[in-house]
Design a protein around this motif. Structure first.
Motif, mmCIF file in Angstrom:
data_model
loop_
_atom_site.group_PDB
_atom_site.id
_atom_site.type_symbol
_atom_site.label_atom_id
_atom_site.label_comp_id
_atom_site.label_asym_id
_atom_site.label_seq_id
_atom_site.Cartn_x
_atom_site.Cartn_y
_atom_site.Cartn_z
ATOM 1 N N SER A 46 0.824 -1.213 0.000
ATOM 2 C CA SER A 46 0.000 0.000 0.000
ATOM 3 C C SER A 46 0.860 1.266 0.000
ATOM 4 O O SER A 46 0.396 2.325 -0.408
ATOM 5 N N LEU A 47 2.128 1.161 0.451
ATOM 6 C CA LEU A 47 3.029 2.311 0.320
ATOM 7 C C LEU A 47 3.274 2.608 -1.156
ATOM 8 O O LEU A 47 3.416 3.751 -1.563
ATOM 9 N N VAL A 48 3.321 1.526 -1.941
ATOM 10 C CA VAL A 48 3.586 1.675 -3.374
ATOM 11 C C VAL A 48 2.340 2.174 -4.114
ATOM 12 O O VAL A 48 2.443 2.953 -5.053
ATOM 13 N N THR A 49 1.171 1.719 -3.679
ATOM 14 C CA THR A 49 -0.056 2.022 -4.436
ATOM 15 C C THR A 49 -1.000 2.956 -3.676
ATOM 16 O O THR A 49 -2.203 2.947 -3.899
ATOM 17 N N MET B 269 -6.451 3.021 3.943
ATOM 18 C CA MET B 269 -5.256 2.224 4.224
ATOM 19 C C MET B 269 -4.315 3.060 5.090
ATOM 20 O O MET B 269 -4.376 4.297 5.080
ATOM 21 N N MET B 270 -3.441 2.380 5.809
ATOM 22 C CA MET B 270 -2.562 3.048 6.777
ATOM 23 C C MET B 270 -1.793 4.249 6.182
ATOM 24 O O MET B 270 -1.792 5.331 6.777
ATOM 25 N N PRO B 271 -1.154 4.116 4.994
ATOM 26 C CA PRO B 271 -0.399 5.274 4.485
ATOM 27 C C PRO B 271 -1.303 6.449 4.126
ATOM 28 O O PRO B 271 -0.875 7.599 4.190
ATOM 29 N N VAL B 272 -2.547 6.160 3.766
ATOM 30 C CA VAL B 272 -3.475 7.234 3.379
ATOM 31 C C VAL B 272 -3.934 8.002 4.622
ATOM 32 O O VAL B 272 -3.986 9.230 4.623
ATOM 33 N N VAL B 273 -4.227 7.264 5.678
ATOM 34 C CA VAL B 273 -4.805 7.878 6.880
ATOM 35 C C VAL B 273 -3.728 8.414 7.832
ATOM 36 O O VAL B 273 -3.801 9.547 8.298
ATOM 37 N N GLU C 22 2.987 8.279 5.605
ATOM 38 C CA GLU C 22 4.094 7.387 5.257
ATOM 39 C C GLU C 22 4.943 6.986 6.467
ATOM 40 O O GLU C 22 5.224 5.810 6.680
ATOM 41 N N ALA C 23 5.326 7.975 7.280
ATOM 42 C CA ALA C 23 6.260 7.693 8.364
ATOM 43 C C ALA C 23 5.665 6.709 9.369
ATOM 44 O O ALA C 23 6.336 5.759 9.794
ATOM 45 N N ALA C 24 4.396 6.902 9.719
ATOM 46 C CA ALA C 24 3.747 6.009 10.691
ATOM 47 C C ALA C 24 3.643 4.595 10.116
ATOM 48 O O ALA C 24 3.852 3.604 10.833
ATOM 49 N N THR C 25 3.338 4.492 8.818
ATOM 50 C CA THR C 25 3.218 3.168 8.192
ATOM 51 C C THR C 25 4.566 2.452 8.213
ATOM 52 O O THR C 25 4.640 1.259 8.507
ATOM 53 N N ARG C 26 5.611 3.190 7.899
ATOM 54 C CA ARG C 26 6.952 2.586 7.898
ATOM 55 C C ARG C 26 7.323 2.080 9.294
ATOM 56 O O ARG C 26 7.893 1.002 9.443
ATOM 57 N N ALA D 136 11.745 1.370 7.353
ATOM 58 C CA ALA D 136 11.417 2.209 8.520
ATOM 59 C C ALA D 136 12.385 3.382 8.678
ATOM 60 O O ALA D 136 11.992 4.455 9.128
ATOM 61 N N PHE D 137 13.639 3.131 8.336
ATOM 62 C CA PHE D 137 14.648 4.187 8.504
ATOM 63 C C PHE D 137 15.300 4.483 7.157
ATOM 64 O O PHE D 137 16.443 4.108 6.916
ATOM 65 N N PRO D 138 14.555 5.160 6.268
ATOM 66 C CA PRO D 138 15.088 5.414 4.921
ATOM 67 C C PRO D 138 16.269 6.378 4.977
ATOM 68 O O PRO D 138 16.350 7.216 5.878
ATOM 69 N N SER D 139 17.161 6.248 3.987
ATOM 70 C CA SER D 139 18.353 7.101 3.967
ATOM 71 C C SER D 139 17.993 8.549 3.624
ATOM 72 O O SER D 139 18.623 9.481 4.085
ATOM 73 N N HIS D 140 16.915 8.718 2.793
ATOM 74 C CA HIS D 140 16.497 10.087 2.487
ATOM 75 C C HIS D 140 15.674 10.631 3.653
ATOM 76 O O HIS D 140 15.158 9.873 4.481
ATOM 77 N N SER D 141 15.530 11.944 3.714
ATOM 78 C CA SER D 141 14.824 12.544 4.853
ATOM 79 C C SER D 141 13.352 12.140 4.828
ATOM 80 O O SER D 141 12.709 12.192 3.776
ATOM 81 N N PRO D 142 12.826 11.687 5.960
ATOM 82 C CA PRO D 142 11.426 11.234 5.993
ATOM 83 C C PRO D 142 10.458 12.370 5.699
ATOM 84 O O PRO D 142 10.724 13.522 6.038
ATOM 85 N N THR D 143 9.344 11.997 5.075
ATOM 86 C CA THR D 143 8.340 13.000 4.727
ATOM 87 C C THR D 143 7.362 13.144 5.880
ATOM 88 O O THR D 143 6.778 12.150 6.300
ATOM 89 N N PRO D 144 7.196 14.345 6.425
ATOM 90 C CA PRO D 144 6.227 14.489 7.522
ATOM 91 C C PRO D 144 4.838 14.061 7.071
ATOM 92 O O PRO D 144 4.385 14.480 6.004
ATOM 93 N N ALA D 145 4.226 13.201 7.884
ATOM 94 C CA ALA D 145 2.936 12.623 7.503
ATOM 95 C C ALA D 145 1.882 13.695 7.247
ATOM 96 O O ALA D 145 1.113 13.609 6.300
ATOM 97 N N ALA D 146 1.879 14.701 8.097
ATOM 98 C CA ALA D 146 0.815 15.693 7.987
ATOM 99 C C ALA D 146 0.960 16.543 6.718
ATOM 100 O O ALA D 146 -0.017 16.881 6.065
ATOM 101 N N SER D 147 2.219 16.865 6.372
ATOM 102 C CA SER D 147 2.396 17.756 5.235
ATOM 103 C C SER D 147 2.247 17.022 3.908
ATOM 104 O O SER D 147 1.782 17.576 2.931
#
Lengths: 323, 50
Positions: free
Chosen positions: A198-201, A212-216, A219-223, A269-280
Motif C-alpha cells: 500500500s506504500l507503493v499504491t 489504508m494506513m499510508p493514506v490515513v 508514510e512515516a507512521a506506516t513505515r 522504517a529508517f530510509p536514507s532520504h529525509s522522511p516525509t512528515p505525515a501531515a504535510s
C-alpha cells in the motif's frame, strides 16, 4: 453495520465483451487461491494424521473453492472500488464482462457447496473453520473493516491466515496449538506485507477512499508499523523449530529469511532520504518506493520458503528439532 | 448463420464455453460425492465389521 452496498456507475462500464468461463474463474482470485492451497496443504501434512489421499484432495479442493468463493463475494461488494484503482480496474466486474448479481450468486453457491462437501466428506470442525474463514473475509473484512479503519488488513488478515488450521483440522479433526502457531505467523506477516504494497499504491487507495494506513496515518507512521510487525514476525517464524513442528532445514530458512525480512523492514522504517512528515505530505515520494517494493516481494518469498521448508521436512520424514 | 435472438458469434461462443465449464463442474461434483460416499462407507463398514 452501516455500510451499504455501493452501486457501479455507468461510467465504469465500457462496452462489455460477453462473459467467458475464464472471467468467472478470475472472480475466484486464482493467485490468492494458490497461496491458500499451499498453506492449507502444509497444515494438512503437518498434522501427521492418517487421511485417505482422496479425502485429503477433497479437503484441499473445498478450501480452494471456499477461498475462491470469498474472493468472488469480495469482488461483488468492491466493484465500485475496483473500478477506481489501476491494479483492479481490469477485473471482470469493473469492465462489465460479468454482472454483479452473477458474481454474488457464484460466491454464495460455491461457499455453500465447499462448506457442505467439507462437512460431509471430511469433518465438521474443518467445515466450521472453512465457513468462518469465508464469513470473516467476505463480511467482517470486505463489508465492514476495509472501508472503516486503517486496521482493516490487520484484523481482516485472520481470514488469510486460517487455511493452515483448516487443513490441520481436515487431517486430524482437531486444531491444536501448533496449527494456531502457523496461523499466527501468517497473521503477523500480513500487515508488513500489505502495508509495503500500500506504500507503493497509496495514491490508488486514496483516490478510492480506502483508509489504508499510508493514506490515513501517512508514510512515516506506516513505515514504523511495518518495522514493529517485522520485529514480531521474524522471531515468531523461528518458534515452530522449538515446538516439535520444524526441523533443521526449517530453522535455517526461518532464521535467514527472518533476518532478511528484518533488514528490509529496517530499510523501509529508517530510509536514507529525509522522511516525509505525515501531515504535510501523506503520500509517498517516488524515490522512497523501491525499498517498500523490495520488502513486498521478499515477504512473499519468505512466507513461501518457510512453509515449503515445513512441507519438505514432513514429506522427507525429517525429524523435528524438539520432540 | 445469424442467431434468431440476435446473438453475436462471440457471445454464442462465450455462452457455449460457460455451459461446458458448468457441465464439467457439475459432473466433477457428482463424481466427487460418489467417490467420497464409497470411501466413507467402506471405512465405516471396516470399522463396524458388518
Amino acid at each position: 453495520m452501516t455500510t451499504t452496498v455501493p452501486e457501479m456507475t455507468s461510467a465504469a462500464l465500457p462496452a462489455a465483451a460477453p462473459a467467458r468461463w475464464q472471467d468467472y474463474l478470475q472472480l475466484l482470485k486464482p493467485r490468492v487461491m494458490s497461496l491458500v492451497i499451499f498453506t492449507a496443504f502444509t497444515g494438512l501434512l503437518c498434522a501427521g494424521a492418517p487421511l485417505n489421499p482422496v479425502l485429503a484432495g477433497v479437503a484441499i479442493l473445498c478450501i480452494a473453492v471456499g477461498g475462491g468463493a470469498s474472493g468472488a463475494l469480495n469482488m461483488w461488494y468492491e466493484a465500485d472500488l475496483d473500478a477506481l484503482m489501476r491494479r483492479t480496474r481490469g477485473r471482470p466486474l469493473p469492465t462489465g464482462r460479468v454482472q454483479r448479481g452473477d458474481a454474488l450468486a457464484l460466491g454464495i453457491t460455491l461457499s455453500l457447496f465447499s462448506v457442505m462437501l467439507m462437512g460431509l466428506a471430511v469433518n465438521l470442525l474443518a467445515a466450521a473453520l472453512l465457513a468462518f474463514t469465508i464469513f470473516f473475509y467476505a463480511v467482517v473484512y470486505t463489508m465492514w473493516l476495509k472501508r472503516a479503519t486503517p486496521q482493516n488488513i490487520v484484523i481482516g488478515g485472520l481470514a488469510g491466515a486460517l487455511p493452515p488450521a483448516v487443513g490441520w483440522a481436515a487431517a486430524s479433526g482437531s486444531a491444536p496449538l501448533s496449527a494456531w502457531l502457523l496461523v499466527a505467523i501468517i497473521f503477523f506477516w500480513t500487515p508488513p506485507h500489505f502495508w509495503a504494497l500500500s506504500l507503493v499504491t497509496c495514491e490508488d487507495y486514496a483516490k478510492a477512499g480506502v483508509p489504508m494506513m499510508p493514506v490515513v496515518r501517512g508514510e512515516a507512521a506506516t513505515r514504523r508499523q511495518i518495522f514493529l510487525y517485522s520485529l514480531v514476525v521474524a522471531p515468531l517464524g523461528l518458534v515452530p523449530a522449538f515446538t516439535g513442528l520444524g526441523g533443521p532445514l526449517y530453522l535455517a530458512v526461518a532464521a535467514i529469511g527472518g533476518a532478511g525480512f528484518l533488514a528490509l523492514a529496517a530499510k523501509v522504517a529508517f530510509p536514507s532520504h529525509s522522511p516525509t512528515p505525515a501531515a504535510s505530505r501523506p503520500l509517498l515520494p517516488a524515490r522512497g518506493r523501491e525499498d517498500a517494493r523490495r520488502l513486498f516481494g521478499f515477504s512473499i518469498a519468505y512466507l513461501f520458503l518457510i512453509f515449503a521448508a515445513l512441507l519438505v521436512e514432513h514429506l522427507a520424514g525429517v525429524r523435528p528439532l524438539v520432540r | 448463420m445469424s442467431d434468431p435472438k440476435g446473438e453475436s458469434e462471440a457471445a454464442r461462443k462465450a455462452r457455449r464455453g460457460r455451459n461446458i465449464a458448468l457441465a464439467a463442474g457439475l459432473v466433477l461434483f457428482v463424481i466427487l460425492v460418489f467417490v467420497v460416499t464409497i470411501i466413507r462407507l467402506g471405512g465405516n463398514v471396516a470399522t463396524h465389521g458388518y
